[in-house]
Enzyme design. Structure first.
Site, PDB file in Angstrom:
ATOM      1  N   SER A 146       1.701  -9.639  -0.885  1.00  9.91           N
ATOM      2  CA  SER A 146       1.421  -8.210  -0.776  1.00  9.91           C
ATOM      3  C   SER A 146       1.554  -7.625   0.619  1.00  9.91           C
ATOM      4  O   SER A 146       1.693  -6.411   0.763  1.00  9.91           O
ATOM      5  CB  SER A 146       0.010  -7.924  -1.313  1.00  9.91           C
ATOM      6  OG  SER A 146      -0.943  -8.676  -0.587  1.00  9.91           O
ATOM      7  N   LYS A 176       0.819  -1.218   0.000  1.00 12.62           N
ATOM      8  CA  LYS A 176       0.000   0.000   0.000  1.00 12.62           C
ATOM      9  C   LYS A 176       0.851   1.266   0.000  1.00 12.62           C
ATOM     10  O   LYS A 176       0.456   2.297  -0.534  1.00 12.62           O
ATOM     11  CB  LYS A 176      -0.936  -0.008   1.213  1.00 12.62           C
ATOM     12  CG  LYS A 176      -1.964  -1.130   1.208  1.00 12.62           C
ATOM     13  CD  LYS A 176      -3.114  -0.863   0.262  1.00 12.62           C
ATOM     14  CE  LYS A 176      -4.136  -1.993   0.275  1.00 12.62           C
ATOM     15  NZ  LYS A 176      -5.165  -1.831  -0.760  1.00 12.62           N
ATOM     16  N   GLU A 182      -9.688   5.929   3.074  1.00  7.70           N
ATOM     17  CA  GLU A 182     -10.534   4.857   3.597  1.00  7.70           C
ATOM     18  C   GLU A 182      -9.637   3.662   3.827  1.00  7.70           C
ATOM     19  O   GLU A 182      -8.578   3.549   3.200  1.00  7.70           O
ATOM     20  CB  GLU A 182     -11.639   4.513   2.600  1.00  7.70           C
ATOM     21  CG  GLU A 182     -11.241   3.516   1.494  1.00  7.70           C
ATOM     22  CD  GLU A 182     -10.162   4.014   0.547  1.00  7.70           C
ATOM     23  OE1 GLU A 182     -10.045   5.231   0.385  1.00  7.70           O
ATOM     24  OE2 GLU A 182      -9.434   3.164  -0.016  1.00  7.70           O
TER      25      GLU A 182
HETATM   26  C1  LIG Z   1      -1.689  -6.952   2.356  1.00  6.54           C
HETATM   27  C2  LIG Z   1      -2.857  -6.610   1.502  1.00  6.54           C
HETATM   28  N1  LIG Z   1      -3.007  -7.224   0.336  1.00  6.54           N
HETATM   29  C3  LIG Z   1      -4.048  -6.964  -0.469  1.00  6.54           C
HETATM   30  C4  LIG Z   1      -5.020  -6.063  -0.120  1.00  6.54           C
HETATM   31  C5  LIG Z   1      -6.176  -5.847  -1.049  1.00  6.54           C
HETATM   32  O1  LIG Z   1      -6.145  -4.628  -1.705  1.00  6.54           O
HETATM   33  P1  LIG Z   1      -5.747  -4.545  -3.228  1.00  6.54           P
HETATM   34  O2  LIG Z   1      -6.611  -5.481  -3.961  1.00  6.54           O
HETATM   35  O3  LIG Z   1      -5.986  -3.127  -3.590  1.00  6.54           O
HETATM   36  O4  LIG Z   1      -4.327  -4.900  -3.357  1.00  6.54           O
HETATM   37  C6  LIG Z   1      -4.901  -5.377   1.095  1.00  6.54           C
HETATM   38  C7  LIG Z   1      -5.910  -4.401   1.494  1.00  6.54           C
HETATM   39  O5  LIG Z   1      -5.982  -3.890   2.548  1.00  6.54           O
HETATM   40  C8  LIG Z   1      -3.791  -5.662   1.922  1.00  6.54           C
HETATM   41  O6  LIG Z   1      -3.646  -5.054   3.092  1.00  6.54           O
END
Ligand SMILES: Cc1ncc(COP(=O)(O)O)c(C=O)c1O
Lengths: 275, 406
Positions: free
Chosen positions: B388, B99, B121
């Site tokens: 992620s 993020k 948000e």
């Molecule tokens: C570690 C992590 N991966 C994925 C997501 C999902 O969001 P996005 O689809 O925008 O990557 C989030 C959302 O809070 C997250 O914290």
């Protein structure tokens, strides 16, 4: 709609535009509310279409929409409210107001046909700016349904022509940057904004967001061609409900009394003939 | 060679109205339109401004810790007995997820635009933490809207945001999750347009957000592509990422979209199963509609009312998805599949034990898909997965489900 504004201009007073939420708290009650509005003094009716995610509305209208949806309200039923009203009243203009997704899912062409058949005069769809005119605005205008656009304090002189281009019926000036149900801004500032818009269009300019009392209606009505009241009506409905959210004997009369007061307000607002 | 994008490129969207096919667009209230147009102008200038790009790169290297490593998950590969599995380690970034890539980019834009207040948000709280972090770094006040349900299940992140000086506003409307937080952030923005920059946390919302969030997150895929070529001398056969709003997924997918040999899979939250309403599989089980400024796949009923959805992972608990994903699904370039809560939970535990990495519950969904696919692939094939975020924020949720007293 054009005739209604012309008649009011001849009378020398602004229009009282009243918003209520279709289906709040239930179908029959909201139909009764709608039927009571013209004799209480409403000149134009905005019929709210409930949506689960009303991003431009404050808590009062959000809750009204939730009550309606919980009561089983759908877009089809909101059209039905208009149709039943139209059977008795062929004159009061009806504008449906809400968000795009329920219309998109209903099907734009089918919606417009059904809206025409129900006696709808215009649409206000909050999340369709001029950049999205191909979606609903142009198809609506082709069927002679007015598409009423919101202008806001952020709509500057450069942008106004674009906003006004495909607007018809009237221009809805949102008196402040914010959501429905906020406080009323200074009427003289609003008056200036109305004059600014009138410099760009022949259409009547109605002002909403923040008008709650007859006093407000009089003050805003001094400069505007119409005064829109929504949150105050929706709050009136909410305050009349029983603990379990059902309508009571006070629901319809409460709205009638409020609208009568507001109507006295606009009737005493002397339009200053600027020209 | 001709430098213009190939006519049949999957990477040339959106068009100037923010459309990816029928998806995307600018479905917002008039109050916000001038702002969104300003943002688009500013973004167009920043994109090609060497100074902006240099600052972004510098902060990426020294503040975020880029490039994030590409890691060969040897023991997981051995355990599954099929394709070689690589992780792009976005969980090692400052603040613990991808993020921050987007937040650094957007706060630089906010600064260029002269904005003095940041709103955001958040679902899992990762974007809230990243926003609060960059707001602290640049000395701007920050308000984070967070669904009341999420405030409860992501308590450690709420505390982090507060420590960073942000104001966390719990949202009780609806089911108190990400969708409701986004509604409330939009209401704040409409009310405070002059001073406020809305730092959207995912590749959704009105144009130009899906595009600019994607571009800030594409650093993931761009790095991973180079790192993979260096490590293996070739591209991966399969790229996998979890999809909430879709920012980490589009970030790793986008640089590979025109590589025909690379299969791409997005993993949606299947929740408790697709039969009922307790999932967030917008593409697999939803239909196109308009919400939060764009047309995209949504969970909705026959009247166009938006459903609440459910996922064990707060970050995937959103009934929509970024518009570019909807388009990639429709044209068939990317395949989207659901993973259930319990599968994600098992994957979470397996990775923790096998690799000593506690993943967030969001990428645990992607891991679960890797677990399904790797054994069916040859040992000479390669999977690249976007890890992620890290799971520190989720240990209480997981501990509770596993019946561990914490
Ligand atoms: C570690 C992590 N991966 C994925 C997501 C999902 O969001 P996005 O689809 O925008 O990557 C989030 C959302 O809070 C997250 O914290």
């Amino acid at each position: 709609m054009d005739k209604r504004f012309a008649d009011l201009a001849a009378e020398g007073r602004p229009a009282l535009v009243t918003y209520f939420m279709g289906g709040d708290p239930d179908f029959e009650t909201s139909l009764a509310i709608m039927k009571a509005l013209p004799s209480a003094g409403a000149d134009i009716i905005e019929l709210g279409m409930p949506f689960s995610d009303p991003m431009a509305d404050g808590p009062a209208i959000q809750l009204a929409g939730q009550r309606a949806l919980k009561g089983g309200q759908t877009l089809k039923k909101t059209l039905e409210i208009a149709r039943r009203f139209r059977a008795d009243d062929q004159h009061t203009p009806i504008v449906m107001m809400g968000y795009y997704n329920p219309i998109y899912i209903y099907g734009v062409e089918r919606f417009l046909d059904d809206a025409l058949e129900a006696g709808i005069d215009g649409l206000i769809v909050v999340d369709l700016p001029p950049e999205m005119d191909d979606e609903l605005c142009i198809p609506a205008l082709k069927k002679d349904i007015n598409f009423i656009r919101l202008a806001t304090p952020t709509t500057d002189d450069k942008r106004l022509p674009k906003v006004l281009e495909n607007t018809s019926g009237f221009v809805y000036y949102v008196s402040m940057n914010g959501i429905t149900g906020s406080a009323l801004p200074d009427p003289s500032v609003v008056g200036g904004a109305v004059q600014r818009i009138k410099g760009h269009t022949q259409l009547p300019v109605c002002v909403g967001f923040g008008v709650k009392t007859a006093e407000h209606a009089r003050a805003i009505g001094a400069s505007a061609d119409g005064v829109v009241v929504g949150t105050a009506i929706v709050n009136q409905v909410a305050s009349s409900l029983s603990e379990d959210g059902k309508s009571t004997g006070a629901t319809v009369p409460g709205v009638e009394a409020l609208v009568r007061g507001l109507s006295a307000g606009v009737r005493s607002a002397r339009l200053v003939a600027a020209e | 060679m001709n430098e213009t994008p190939k006519l049949n490129s999957f990477r040339s969207g959106p068009d100037e109205d923010g459309r990816f096919g029928i998806f995307g667009g600018r479905f917002v209230a008039e109050t916000l339109m001038p702002l969104i147009l300003d943002l688009q102008d500013e973004w167009n200038k920043a994109k090609t401004d060497p100074e902006f790009q240099a600052e972004l790169k510098h902060l990426g290297a020294h503040y975020i810790g880029r490039p994030s490593p590409l890691y060969f998950a040897e023991r997981l590969t051995e355990h599954l007995g099929g394709a070689k599995i690589y992780f792009k380690r976005e969980e090692l970034n400052h603040t613990g997820s991808h993020k921050i890539n987007n937040c650094i980019g957007q706060i630089l834009l906010a600064k260029r635009m002269g904005k003095t207040r940041i709103i955001a948000e958040t679902g899992a709280g990762q974007h809230g933490v990243a926003s609060a972090t960059v707001a602290a770094r640049f000395g701007l006040p920050c308000v984070v809207y967070m669904g009341a349900t999420d405030v409860e299940r992501q308590a450690p992140n709420v505390f982090r945001m507060k420590l960073l000086g942000a104001e966390v506003k719990p949202v009780t409307a609806g089911s108190g999750t990400l969708k409701d937080a986004m509604n409330e952030a939009l209401r704040d923005w409409v009310t405070n347009v002059d001073s406020t920059y809305y730092l959207i946390g995912t590749a959704a919302g009105p144009h130009p957000y899906p595009e600019l969030v994607r571009d800030f997150q594409s650093v993931i895929g761009t790095e991973a592509r180079e790192q993979m070529l260096e490590a293996e001398g070739r591209l991966p056969d399969l790229v996998i990422a979890a999809v909430g709003g879709g920012s980490n997924a589009i970030g790793i997918f986008h640089p590979f979209l025109d590589d025909e040999s690379v299969r791409i899979v997005g993993v949606e939250a299947g929740g408790k199963g697709l039969e009922g309403d307790e999932h967030c599989a917008s593409i697999t089980a939803g239909s196109p509609g308009v919400l939060h400024g764009n047309r995209t796949y949504l969970l909705q009923d026959s009247d166009g009312q938006i459903k609440e959805g459910h996922s064990i992972s707060a970050g995937l608990d959103y009934p929509g998805i970024g518009p570019e994903h909807s388009w990639l699904a429709d044209i068939g370039r990317v395949e989207y599949v659901p993973i259930m809560d319990h599968e994600a939970l098992e994957a979470f535990q397996l990775l923790t034990r096998l690799e000593g990495i506690i993943p967030a519950l969001e990428p645990s969904h992607a891991i679960a898909e890797v677990i399904k696919r790797a054994p069916k692939m040859g040992k000479d094939e390669i999977i690249l997965m976007n890890l992620s975020g890290r799971g520190d924020k989720d240990i209480f949720t997981v501990g509770k489900i596993l019946g561990m007293g914490l």
